[in-house]
Design an enzyme around this catalytic site. Structure first.
Site, short mmCIF file in Angstrom:
data_model
loop_
_atom_site.label_atom_id
_atom_site.label_comp_id
_atom_site.label_asym_id
_atom_site.label_seq_id
_atom_site.Cartn_x
_atom_site.Cartn_y
_atom_site.Cartn_z
CG HIS A 55 40.79 42.33 52.46
ND1 HIS A 55 39.66 43.01 52.86
CD2 HIS A 55 40.46 41.01 52.45
CE1 HIS A 55 38.68 42.14 53.05
NE2 HIS A 55 39.13 40.93 52.82
CG HIS A 85 36.91 41.09 58.09
ND1 HIS A 85 36.47 42.27 57.53
CD2 HIS A 85 37.02 40.22 57.05
CE1 HIS A 85 36.32 42.12 56.23
NE2 HIS A 85 36.64 40.89 55.92
CG PHE A 112 33.09 35.58 51.39
CD1 PHE A 112 34.47 35.54 51.48
CD2 PHE A 112 32.36 35.01 52.42
CE1 PHE A 112 35.11 34.95 52.56
CE2 PHE A 112 32.98 34.43 53.51
CZ PHE A 112 34.36 34.40 53.58
CB CYS A 142 34.65 42.01 53.17
SG CYS A 142 34.04 40.59 54.09
CE LYS A 178 39.47 43.55 56.92
NZ LYS A 178 40.11 44.47 55.98
CD GLU A 196 45.69 42.97 50.71
OE1 GLU A 196 45.32 44.16 50.61
OE2 GLU A 196 45.32 42.22 51.65
#
Length: 420
Positions: A306, A343, A406, A166, A338, A317
């Protein structure tokens, strides 16, 4: 060696909330969700039956019908975003040195639908021996969008793909930024694309328990920083930013949206899917981006986080932001778009960087939607301004975009108002 300055001169977008940058921006400011029941395949037996799909896109308005059948959907979206971006930039390709124009595009997965279709077809005809399309590999591989864009326009400059889950298209922007400021190109068509809303994509993320299963209420499923968040909502789309060396842009009288001033990269080195619980990698990547940009924490007015709507991710975060920005954390706006786009995986960084560019240009911050009273997570500090539910006008001198993938990949990019 004096580094060259890099500016943004064109934008292109194909997203679940709009098929042009203008449409996307208007819907983000209005707080419109792109989530709905899945239409691209029969998801009735899946744990998650909704996603943020691109809607009402006339592919044939951009691409030749015959040629578009030879490329995966993710490449179709990438090409359309690039066509929009190049047009918006006003580049006169008859006059430009195409050896000095490159393409760097990110993708997290690549042609997963092509892979699914080909393997499924082979499985149905296995007794007949191997049966695969000659376009199978060229449609599936993750670098092909960058290649197709260069072929479309005849760009001979640096050309490659970045794949870091991502964080992919943020890494693409970082690579493009560095190519230009080191003098290796005048212009880079950069961004990212993803189209993984298919049985393999949804089923795979379901097996990991990564997706929201709020099937009865898709529009409110992506709810970053809310206590009831239960996973991310998958999206698809593409974003393009035309990055250009400043003097080259000025010489041709280009419009300038914003200046790209810094990038950071780090690794969590912690877990294959979970972010570091204390936000270590997130802290390091934001610090690296600030240092690269020569900015102080107090110079940032907006962070597009994110913010995927997962428990550990949102919490870590927000901790990292407090660690990096200190008291200034409470003076800036934070939002997760998002909550509206879902996403977009490998396309997330490009689309969210574009949001930062438009916030800098227009002095307004889009919201984080779907937070309701009484849905507070006791582990999250709500003195931070998450820009819940309504866009907020403010001067945005500089904006930072975070993307984490990831594997522990982290990337941040920073844009600020252009001034001579």
């Amino acid at each position: 060696m004096e580094l060259k300055r890099v500016v943004v001169t064109g934008l292109g977008a194909v997203t679940p909330v709009g098929n042009t940058p203008e449409e996307m921006w208007a819907n983000l400011l209005a707080g419109k969700s792109g989530a709905a029941p899945i239409k691209s395949f029969d998801a009735e037996k899946f744990k998650t039956q909704f996603a943020c799909e691109v809607k009402d896109l006339d592919i044939n308005a951009y691409l030749d019908r015959k040629e578009s059948r030879k490329i995966d959907r993710y490449t179709q979206l990438a090409l359309i975003s690039a066509i929009q971006g190049v047009k918006d930039s006003g580049l006169d390709l008859e006059k430009e040195d195409k050896n000095r124009i490159g393409v760097i595009y990110g993708v997290g997965i690549g042609g997963i639908k092509t892979f699914e279709d080909e393997v499924s077809y082979y499985g149905q005809h296995i007794e007949e021996g191997p049966k695969f399309s000659p376009f199978f590999i060229p449609k599936m591989i993750s670098d092909i969008a960058a290649g197709q864009i260069s072929i479309k326009f005849g760009f001979h400059g640096p050309n490659f793909a970045t794949t870091s889950a991502c964080a992919s298209s943020s890494n693409a922007l970082a690579a493009a930024f560095n190519q230009i400021r080191l003098g290796k190109a005048n212009v880079i068509v950069s961004g990212g694309a993803e189209a993984a809303i298919c049985a393999c994509g949804v089923g795979g993320f379901n097996a990991m328990k990564a997706l929201s299963t709020r099937n009865d209420d898709p529009e409110h499923a992506s709810r970053p920083f809310s206590a009831s968040r239960d996973g991310f909502v998958m999206g698809e789309g593409a974003g393009c930013l035309i990055l250009e060396e400043l003097e080259h842009a000025k010489a041709r009288g280009a419009k300038i949206y914003a200046e790209m001033v810094g990038e950071g990269e780090s690794a969590d080195a912690y877990h294959i899917t979970a972010s570091h619980p204390e936000g270590l990698g997130a802290k390091l990547v934001m610090e690296a981006a600030l240092q690269d940009a020569g900015l102080e924490p107090s110079d940032i007015d907006y962070i597009n986080v994110h913010g995927t709507s997962t428990h550990v991710g949102d919490l870590s975060e927000s901790k990292a932001i407090k660690d990096v920005f200190g008291e200034n954390a409470y003076k800036l706006n934070i939002s997760s778009t998002k909550s509206m786009t879902g996403h977009l995986l490998g396309a997330a960084g490009a689309v969210e960087a574009m949001v930062c560019v438009l916030s800098v240009k227009n002095d307004i911050v889009p919201p984080t939607i779907n937070h309701v009273e009484g849905d507070d997570d006791p582990e999250i500090d709500y003195n931070l301004n998450f820009t819940f539910n309504k866009a907020q006008k403010r001067t945005v001198r500089a904006a930072l975009s975070n993307t984490f993938g990831f594997g522990g990949h982290n990337a941040s990019v920073i844009f600020k108002k252009y001034a001579e």
